[in-house]
Write a protein that holds these residues in place. Structure first.
Motif, PDB file in Angstrom:
ATOM      1  N   LEU A 139      23.373   6.338   3.220  1.00 28.43           N
ATOM      2  CA  LEU A 139      22.883   6.775   4.529  1.00 28.43           C
ATOM      3  C   LEU A 139      22.455   5.561   5.347  1.00 28.43           C
ATOM      4  CD1 LEU A 139      20.705   9.884   3.542  1.00 28.43           C
ATOM      5  CD2 LEU A 139      22.979   9.893   4.593  1.00 28.43           C
ATOM      6  N   TYR A 140      22.618   5.689   6.664  1.00 27.14           N
ATOM      7  CA  TYR A 140      22.268   4.609   7.567  1.00 27.14           C
ATOM      8  C   TYR A 140      21.472   5.176   8.738  1.00 27.14           C
ATOM      9  CZ  TYR A 140      26.126   2.371   5.071  1.00 27.14           C
ATOM     10  OH  TYR A 140      26.954   1.889   4.103  1.00 27.14           O
ATOM     11  N   MET A 141      20.722   4.281   9.378  1.00 32.28           N
ATOM     12  CA  MET A 141      20.037   4.641  10.608  1.00 32.28           C
ATOM     13  C   MET A 141      20.581   3.768  11.734  1.00 32.28           C
ATOM     14  SD  MET A 141      16.048   5.275   9.499  1.00 32.28           S
ATOM     15  CE  MET A 141      15.617   5.783  11.154  1.00 32.28           C
ATOM     16  N   GLU A 142      20.751   4.382  12.904  1.00 29.44           N
ATOM     17  CA  GLU A 142      21.294   3.643  14.040  1.00 29.44           C
ATOM     18  C   GLU A 142      20.668   4.163  15.317  1.00 29.44           C
ATOM     19  OE1 GLU A 142      22.265   0.914  15.411  1.00 29.44           O
ATOM     20  OE2 GLU A 142      23.839   0.787  13.877  1.00 29.44           O
ATOM     21  N   ALA A 176       0.829  -1.201   0.000  1.00 34.24           N
ATOM     22  CA  ALA A 176       0.000   0.000   0.000  1.00 34.24           C
ATOM     23  C   ALA A 176       0.867   1.257   0.000  1.00 34.24           C
ATOM     24  CB  ALA A 176      -0.927  -0.002   1.219  1.00 34.24           C
ATOM     25  N   ALA A 177       1.953   1.229   0.792  1.00 30.00           N
ATOM     26  CA  ALA A 177       2.865   2.379   0.835  1.00 30.00           C
ATOM     27  C   ALA A 177       3.557   2.573  -0.509  1.00 30.00           C
ATOM     28  CB  ALA A 177       3.896   2.184   1.941  1.00 30.00           C
ATOM     29  N   ALA A 178       3.905   1.461  -1.168  1.00 26.61           N
ATOM     30  CA  ALA A 178       4.545   1.559  -2.479  1.00 26.61           C
ATOM     31  C   ALA A 178       3.610   2.176  -3.509  1.00 26.61           C
ATOM     32  CB  ALA A 178       5.002   0.180  -2.940  1.00 26.61           C
ATOM     33  N   ALA A 179       2.319   1.946  -3.333  1.00 24.83           N
ATOM     34  CA  ALA A 179       1.346   2.522  -4.256  1.00 24.83           C
ATOM     35  C   ALA A 179       1.055   3.985  -3.938  1.00 24.83           C
ATOM     36  CB  ALA A 179       0.050   1.709  -4.196  1.00 24.83           C
ATOM     37  N   LEU A 180       0.999   4.335  -2.648  1.00 21.76           N
ATOM     38  CA  LEU A 180       0.609   5.690  -2.241  1.00 21.76           C
ATOM     39  C   LEU A 180       1.797   6.638  -2.079  1.00 21.76           C
ATOM     40  CD1 LEU A 180      -2.049   4.693   0.446  1.00 21.76           C
ATOM     41  CD2 LEU A 180      -2.473   5.415  -1.917  1.00 21.76           C
ATOM     42  N   ARG A 181       2.900   6.127  -1.527  1.00 23.91           N
ATOM     43  CA  ARG A 181       4.066   6.978  -1.269  1.00 23.91           C
ATOM     44  C   ARG A 181       5.335   6.258  -1.732  1.00 23.91           C
ATOM     45  NH1 ARG A 181       0.421   7.595   2.698  1.00 23.91           N
ATOM     46  NH2 ARG A 181       1.113   5.687   3.743  1.00 23.91           N
ATOM     47  N   PRO A 182       5.501   6.079  -3.025  1.00 20.51           N
ATOM     48  CA  PRO A 182       6.630   5.279  -3.531  1.00 20.51           C
ATOM     49  C   PRO A 182       7.993   5.873  -3.204  1.00 20.51           C
ATOM     50  CG  PRO A 182       5.510   6.410  -5.332  1.00 20.51           C
ATOM     51  CD  PRO A 182       4.645   6.569  -4.127  1.00 20.51           C
ATOM     52  N   GLN A 183       8.142   7.200  -3.287  1.00 19.81           N
ATOM     53  CA  GLN A 183       9.436   7.817  -3.024  1.00 19.81           C
ATOM     54  C   GLN A 183       9.831   7.693  -1.560  1.00 19.81           C
ATOM     55  OE1 GLN A 183      11.302   8.719  -5.537  1.00 19.81           O
ATOM     56  NE2 GLN A 183       9.583   8.208  -6.909  1.00 19.81           N
ATOM     57  N   VAL A 184       8.840   7.835  -0.674  1.00 18.63           N
ATOM     58  CA  VAL A 184       9.109   7.689   0.755  1.00 18.63           C
ATOM     59  C   VAL A 184       9.566   6.267   1.061  1.00 18.63           C
ATOM     60  CG1 VAL A 184       8.095   7.739   3.073  1.00 18.63           C
ATOM     61  CG2 VAL A 184       7.505   9.508   1.407  1.00 18.63           C
ATOM     62  N   LEU A 185       8.876   5.296   0.467  1.00 19.63           N
ATOM     63  CA  LEU A 185       9.230   3.901   0.718  1.00 19.63           C
ATOM     64  C   LEU A 185      10.622   3.584   0.194  1.00 19.63           C
ATOM     65  CD1 LEU A 185       8.238   1.172   1.810  1.00 19.63           C
ATOM     66  CD2 LEU A 185       7.404   0.664  -0.488  1.00 19.63           C
ATOM     67  N   ASP A 186      10.949   4.077  -0.990  1.00 23.38           N
ATOM     68  CA  ASP A 186      12.284   3.840  -1.548  1.00 23.38           C
ATOM     69  C   ASP A 186      13.362   4.440  -0.656  1.00 23.38           C
ATOM     70  OD1 ASP A 186      11.169   2.517  -3.656  1.00 23.38           O
ATOM     71  OD2 ASP A 186      11.285   4.216  -5.054  1.00 23.38           O
ATOM     72  N   PHE A 187      13.088   5.626  -0.120  1.00 23.70           N
ATOM     73  CA  PHE A 187      14.064   6.279   0.748  1.00 23.70           C
ATOM     74  C   PHE A 187      14.269   5.487   2.039  1.00 23.70           C
ATOM     75  CE2 PHE A 187      14.842   9.175   4.346  1.00 23.70           C
ATOM     76  CZ  PHE A 187      16.095   9.666   3.969  1.00 23.70           C
ATOM     77  N   VAL A 188      13.174   5.063   2.648  1.00 25.51           N
ATOM     78  CA  VAL A 188      13.271   4.304   3.895  1.00 25.51           C
ATOM     79  C   VAL A 188      13.974   2.971   3.661  1.00 25.51           C
ATOM     80  CG1 VAL A 188      11.950   3.148   5.707  1.00 25.51           C
ATOM     81  CG2 VAL A 188      11.258   5.414   4.922  1.00 25.51           C
ATOM     82  N   ASP A 189      13.626   2.285   2.581  1.00 24.94           N
ATOM     83  CA  ASP A 189      14.294   1.030   2.258  1.00 24.94           C
ATOM     84  C   ASP A 189      15.790   1.237   2.042  1.00 24.94           C
ATOM     85  OD1 ASP A 189      12.092  -0.535   2.503  1.00 24.94           O
ATOM     86  OD2 ASP A 189      11.620  -0.599   0.364  1.00 24.94           O
ATOM     87  N   GLY A 190      16.124   2.364   1.436  1.00 22.63           N
ATOM     88  CA  GLY A 190      17.521   2.641   1.118  1.00 22.63           C
ATOM     89  C   GLY A 190      18.398   2.853   2.330  1.00 22.63           C
ATOM     90  N   ILE A 191      17.797   3.288   3.461  1.00 20.18           N
ATOM     91  CA  ILE A 191      18.612   3.523   4.654  1.00 20.18           C
ATOM     92  C   ILE A 191      18.469   2.408   5.695  1.00 20.18           C
ATOM     93  CG2 ILE A 191      18.544   6.033   4.399  1.00 20.18           C
ATOM     94  CD1 ILE A 191      16.366   6.140   6.478  1.00 20.18           C
ATOM     95  N   LEU A 192      17.551   1.464   5.445  1.00 24.28           N
ATOM     96  CA  LEU A 192      17.348   0.388   6.410  1.00 24.28           C
ATOM     97  C   LEU A 192      18.006  -0.916   5.998  1.00 24.28           C
ATOM     98  CD1 LEU A 192      13.642   0.806   7.589  1.00 24.28           C
ATOM     99  CD2 LEU A 192      15.731   1.371   8.817  1.00 24.28           C
ATOM    100  N   SER A 193      18.188  -1.151   4.716  1.00 20.99           N
ATOM    101  CA  SER A 193      18.730  -2.433   4.276  1.00 20.99           C
ATOM    102  C   SER A 193      19.624  -2.246   3.076  1.00 20.99           C
ATOM    103  CB  SER A 193      17.587  -3.411   3.934  1.00 20.99           C
ATOM    104  OG  SER A 193      16.819  -2.901   2.861  1.00 20.99           O
ATOM    105  N   GLY A 194      20.390  -3.304   2.821  1.00 20.29           N
ATOM    106  CA  GLY A 194      21.292  -3.281   1.673  1.00 20.29           C
ATOM    107  C   GLY A 194      22.714  -2.962   2.089  1.00 20.29           C
TER     108      GLY A 194
END
Length: 338
Positions: free
Chosen positions: A250-253, A227-245
């Motif tokens: 950027l990282y979160m700690e 649902a987030a990917a459909a409604l807020r795709p850029q936000v989801l991509d950003f959060v995924d980018g700092i949480l995994s991979g």
């Protein structure tokens, strides 16, 4: 072992025969038995009667059969890697005993494999527990530390060091198994953080009542993310980018404020100047009582037991970690060196 025991028995029988029946000394009897079993071709120690020669023939046959059996079993053990497997088991045991401040993944299914992949990318120490031989073999091929056993049993959890672990992740296929695993882990180590997988909403509630600190339902979480990917795709991509991979910028700690180590407890964020000193951004603060302060301002007070949720580059987070002081290894981990 069976072959060795049989060989000793044959030696004793032969020695007693030559001593009692033939009337030889103990030394001569033992010597005759040894050269007969070894088939070295030496002559008789003393003259033998007819029945003595018949017994010697019998002794030779028994010795040849027994020694051949021992050689065959030993060769098979070498070819099948029995001794190497024993060495691996001893090495694994020493490795399990050396684990400290690690994570435990229970279950190496699709969920467990993804968790292990993320843990390896984060550079944390972890061990996998699974009862399925094929899953254990796959984990070993990848190079993970793995133990074959039932994660719901106390004995298995103690073997993988649950009493010294930071966190346990119950990702078994069955919700009941995950519940048993959480209950066992919390009993053996009340301070461990327990994460559990659940298939239904009812299981989520039961796992929470069973002591799980966090319960994740792949179906519920997957639906929310879609649902987030459909409604807020850029936000989801950003959060995924700092949480995994492993290729993130950027990282979160999270950092736990220890008043004995952190000089900024009792000060405001503005006075502490964490952003200007490290470059990392404080996104939120979790108070010791569980209250969450999102987007803290400069007037927000830093208090003992606060957990700072921060974002920045790897270097910025390492700098912030040095400023705040070492974090509590019993609950949290320090930023990895990348």
């Amino acid at each position: 072992m069976a072959g060795a025991i049989a060989l000793v028995c044959i030696f004793c029988i032969g020695t007693l025969w030559y001593k009692v029946i033939e009337g030889w000394s103990w030394v001569d009897a033992a010597y005759m038995t040894v050269i007969t079993l070894a088939t070295v071709g030496y002559g008789e120690t003393q003259p033998l009667s007819s029945r003595g020669r018949l017994f010697t023939i019998f002794l030779i046959l028994m010795g040849v059969i027994n020694i051949s059996y021992i050689v065959n079993r030993f060769t098979s053990a070498v070819i099948e890697g029995y001794f190497l497997e024993g060495i691996k088991i001893r090495q694994q045991k020493r490795l399990m005993e050396s684990l400290l401040g690690h994570y435990i993944i229970c279950g190496f299914s699709r969920t467990g494999r993804q968790i292990a992949k993320e843990f390896r990318a984060e550079g944390v120490n972890f061990v996998i527990v699974d009862s399925n031989l094929e899953s254990v073999a796959k984990a070993q091929e990848i190079g993970y530390i793995v133990y074959q056993g039932d994660a719901t049993l106390d004995e298995t959890l103690l073997t993988v060091g649950v009493d010294k672990a930071i966190c346990i992740v119950a990702a078994l296929p069955s919700d009941a198994e995950n519940l048993y695993t959480v209950l066992s882990a919390k009993t053996l180590n009340p301070g461990i953080r327990a994460i559990a997988r659940a298939s239904t909403e009812e299981s989520v509630q039961k796992l929470q009542r069973g002591g799980a600190d966090a319960v994740i339902s792949p179906y519920i979480t997957g639906g929310k993310r879609m649902a987030a990917a459909a409604l807020r795709p850029q936000v989801l991509d950003f959060v995924d980018g700092i949480l995994s991979g492993s290729d993130r910028q950027l990282y979160m700690e999270e950092f736990l404020l220890d008043p004995s180590m952190c000089p900024f407890v009792g000060q405001t964020l503005q006075r502490a100047k964490l952003r200007s000193q490290s470059g990392a951004l404080v996104l939120a603060i979790r108070r010791a009582d569980g209250n969450l302060i999102g987007g803290p301002t400069g007037d927000t007070m830093l208090m003992s037991g606060d957990t700072l949720i921060c974002m920045g580059t790897a270097e910025q987070l390492r700098s912030l970690n040095q400023i705040l002081g070492p974090i509590n290894y019993q609950q949290f981990r320090k930023p990895r060196n990348r």
